[in-house]
Design a protein around this motif. Structure first.
Motif, PDB file in Angstrom:
ATOM      1  N   GLY A 133      39.413   3.152 -36.293  1.00  0.00           N
ATOM      2  CA  GLY A 133      38.658   2.368 -35.306  1.00  0.00           C
ATOM      3  C   GLY A 133      38.855   0.878 -35.494  1.00  0.00           C
ATOM      4  N   LYS A 134      38.791   0.430 -36.720  1.00  0.00           N
ATOM      5  CA  LYS A 134      38.991  -0.997 -36.997  1.00  0.00           C
ATOM      6  C   LYS A 134      40.436  -1.408 -36.730  1.00  0.00           C
ATOM      7  N   ALA A 135      41.378  -0.548 -37.113  1.00  0.00           N
ATOM      8  CA  ALA A 135      42.796  -0.869 -36.925  1.00  0.00           C
ATOM      9  C   ALA A 135      43.155  -0.964 -35.447  1.00  0.00           C
ATOM     10  N   MET A 136      42.496  -0.171 -34.613  1.00  0.00           N
ATOM     11  CA  MET A 136      42.801  -0.159 -33.189  1.00  0.00           C
ATOM     12  C   MET A 136      42.359  -1.448 -32.490  1.00  0.00           C
ATOM     13  N   ILE A 137      41.409  -2.158 -33.058  1.00  0.00           N
ATOM     14  CA  ILE A 137      40.911  -3.402 -32.454  1.00  0.00           C
ATOM     15  C   ILE A 137      42.026  -4.437 -32.317  1.00  0.00           C
ATOM     16  N   PHE A 138      42.917  -4.515 -33.280  1.00  0.00           N
ATOM     17  CA  PHE A 138      43.949  -5.560 -33.269  1.00  0.00           C
ATOM     18  C   PHE A 138      44.914  -5.430 -32.082  1.00  0.00           C
ATOM     19  N   PRO A 139      45.501  -4.268 -31.824  1.00  0.00           N
ATOM     20  CA  PRO A 139      46.343  -4.180 -30.623  1.00  0.00           C
ATOM     21  C   PRO A 139      45.540  -4.276 -29.323  1.00  0.00           C
ATOM     22  N   ILE A 140      44.295  -3.858 -29.342  1.00  0.00           N
ATOM     23  CA  ILE A 140      43.471  -3.969 -28.136  1.00  0.00           C
ATOM     24  C   ILE A 140      43.209  -5.435 -27.797  1.00  0.00           C
ATOM     25  N   MET A 141      43.086  -6.282 -28.789  1.00  0.00           N
ATOM     26  CA  MET A 141      42.885  -7.713 -28.529  1.00  0.00           C
ATOM     27  C   MET A 141      44.072  -8.300 -27.764  1.00  0.00           C
ATOM     28  N   VAL A 142      45.275  -7.836 -28.059  1.00  0.00           N
ATOM     29  CA  VAL A 142      46.455  -8.310 -27.341  1.00  0.00           C
ATOM     30  C   VAL A 142      46.387  -7.852 -25.880  1.00  0.00           C
ATOM     31  N   GLU A 143      45.853  -6.671 -25.664  1.00  0.00           N
ATOM     32  CA  GLU A 143      45.710  -6.116 -24.305  1.00  0.00           C
ATOM     33  C   GLU A 143      44.898  -7.039 -23.398  1.00  0.00           C
ATOM     34  N   THR A 144      43.961  -7.764 -23.979  1.00  0.00           N
ATOM     35  CA  THR A 144      43.108  -8.671 -23.211  1.00  0.00           C
ATOM     36  C   THR A 144      43.948  -9.624 -22.360  1.00  0.00           C
ATOM     37  N   TYR A 145      45.021 -10.137 -22.911  1.00  0.00           N
ATOM     38  CA  TYR A 145      45.832 -11.117 -22.200  1.00  0.00           C
ATOM     39  C   TYR A 145      46.670 -10.475 -21.100  1.00  0.00           C
ATOM     40  N   ALA A 146      47.062  -9.244 -21.302  1.00  0.00           N
ATOM     41  CA  ALA A 146      47.745  -8.531 -20.222  1.00  0.00           C
ATOM     42  C   ALA A 146      46.780  -8.268 -19.072  1.00  0.00           C
ATOM     43  N   ILE A 147      45.542  -7.921 -19.395  1.00  0.00           N
ATOM     44  CA  ILE A 147      44.537  -7.675 -18.357  1.00  0.00           C
ATOM     45  C   ILE A 147      44.236  -8.964 -17.596  1.00  0.00           C
ATOM     46  N   LEU A 148      44.146 -10.083 -18.299  1.00  0.00           N
ATOM     47  CA  LEU A 148      43.922 -11.364 -17.623  1.00  0.00           C
ATOM     48  C   LEU A 148      45.068 -11.681 -16.663  1.00  0.00           C
ATOM     49  N   ALA A 149      46.294 -11.449 -17.096  1.00  0.00           N
ATOM     50  CA  ALA A 149      47.449 -11.688 -16.216  1.00  0.00           C
ATOM     51  C   ALA A 149      47.422 -10.748 -15.017  1.00  0.00           C
ATOM     52  N   LEU A 150      47.039  -9.491 -15.247  1.00  0.00           N
ATOM     53  CA  LEU A 150      46.916  -8.545 -14.142  1.00  0.00           C
ATOM     54  C   LEU A 150      45.891  -9.037 -13.128  1.00  0.00           C
ATOM     55  N   LEU A 151      44.761  -9.507 -13.611  1.00  0.00           N
ATOM     56  CA  LEU A 151      43.724 -10.001 -12.707  1.00  0.00           C
ATOM     57  C   LEU A 151      44.185 -11.215 -11.907  1.00  0.00           C
ATOM     58  N   VAL A 152      44.879 -12.130 -12.560  1.00  0.00           N
ATOM     59  CA  VAL A 152      45.383 -13.310 -11.852  1.00  0.00           C
ATOM     60  C   VAL A 152      46.387 -12.888 -10.784  1.00  0.00           C
ATOM     61  N   SER A 153      47.268 -11.959 -11.109  1.00  0.00           N
ATOM     62  CA  SER A 153      48.232 -11.493 -10.116  1.00  0.00           C
ATOM     63  C   SER A 153      47.528 -10.801  -8.952  1.00  0.00           C
ATOM     64  N   ILE A 154      46.518  -9.995  -9.230  1.00  0.00           N
ATOM     65  CA  ILE A 154      45.775  -9.322  -8.156  1.00  0.00           C
ATOM     66  C   ILE A 154      45.069 -10.352  -7.277  1.00  0.00           C
ATOM     67  N   LEU A 155      44.417 -11.325  -7.895  1.00  0.00           N
ATOM     68  CA  LEU A 155      43.735 -12.366  -7.111  1.00  0.00           C
ATOM     69  C   LEU A 155      44.721 -13.177  -6.277  1.00  0.00           C
ATOM     70  N   ALA A 156      45.864 -13.504  -6.860  1.00  0.00           N
ATOM     71  CA  ALA A 156      46.873 -14.264  -6.120  1.00  0.00           C
ATOM     72  C   ALA A 156      47.432 -13.445  -4.963  1.00  0.00           C
ATOM     73  N   LEU A 157      47.633 -12.151  -5.169  1.00  0.00           N
ATOM     74  CA  LEU A 157      48.107 -11.300  -4.075  1.00  0.00           C
ATOM     75  C   LEU A 157      47.056 -11.181  -2.981  1.00  0.00           C
ATOM     76  N   SER A 158      45.807 -11.134  -3.376  1.00  0.00           N
ATOM     77  CA  SER A 158      44.726 -11.092  -2.378  1.00  0.00           C
ATOM     78  C   SER A 158      44.724 -12.352  -1.534  1.00  0.00           C
ATOM     79  N   GLY A 159      44.938 -13.477  -2.172  1.00  0.00           N
ATOM     80  CA  GLY A 159      45.008 -14.742  -1.447  1.00  0.00           C
ATOM     81  C   GLY A 159      46.282 -14.859  -0.630  1.00  0.00           C
ATOM     82  N   ALA A 160      47.370 -14.280  -1.110  1.00  0.00           N
ATOM     83  CA  ALA A 160      48.645 -14.387  -0.413  1.00  0.00           C
ATOM     84  C   ALA A 160      48.601 -13.711   0.942  1.00  0.00           C
TER      85      ALA A 160
END
Length: 165
Positions: A133-160
């Motif tokens: 459980g503790k070890a899994m936290i480290f790669p999940i933290m990296v996932e946060t930035y992929a999710i942020l990029a996904l959200l920005v792309s979705i918002l930009a596509l919505s605006g486009a």
């Protein structure tokens, strides 16, 4: 060829954005899953009972490829390349290209970084399986930035979709 590009440059740019989102995030995921898979294979060779835990950690870098695929599908459907005429202006094509870049770039780099973090977490699980459980936290933290990029792309596509050109 010049006539084709003049008539279809907006569509070509949007298609390029979709292709970059899918390809870059997919290649990053393939590299990340491969990095983690190498570590997982070593652990399984020593203790096959840890398969379930290391498999979860190995799969984590694969999500960026899925995010890129989602953005690619949204782009292709909004621009009419899928199920429409696919004829958009050059300005709108640039907007779609730019909207796809966050997940393309962040997806590529975060998937590789997540693969490395997953490999390290797999090493932790190899030595101390109770710390999964503790070890899994480290790669999940990296996932946060992929999710942020996904959200920005979705918002930009919505605006486009609403941009007038």
């Amino acid at each position: 060829m010049i006539e084709f590009l003049q008539a279809n440059m907006g569509t070509v740019l949007a298609l390029l954005g979709a292709a970059l989102a899918v390809a870059m995030a997919g290649v990053g995921s393939a590299k990340g899953v491969g990095i983690a898979g190498e570590a997982a294979a070593g652990v399984i060779a020593e203790d096959p009972g840890k398969f379930g835990k290391v498999m979860v950690l190995q799969l984590l870098p694969g999500t960026q490829g899925i995010y890129g695929l989602i953005i690619g599908f949204i782009t292709l459907s909004q621009t009419g390349i899928i199920g429409g005429d696919g004829n958009i202006s050059i300005g709108r094509g640039f907007v779609y290209l730019c909207a796809c870049l966050p997940i393309a770039i962040a997806g590529y780099f975060s998937a590789i970084a997540q693969g490395r973090a997953s490999a390290a977490a797999i090493g932790t699980v190899a030595k101390k399986p109770d710390q999964f459980g503790k070890a899994m936290i480290f790669p999940i933290m990296v996932e946060t930035y992929a999710i942020l990029a996904l959200l920005v792309s979705i918002l930009a596509l919505s605006g486009a979709a609403g941009v007038a050109f």
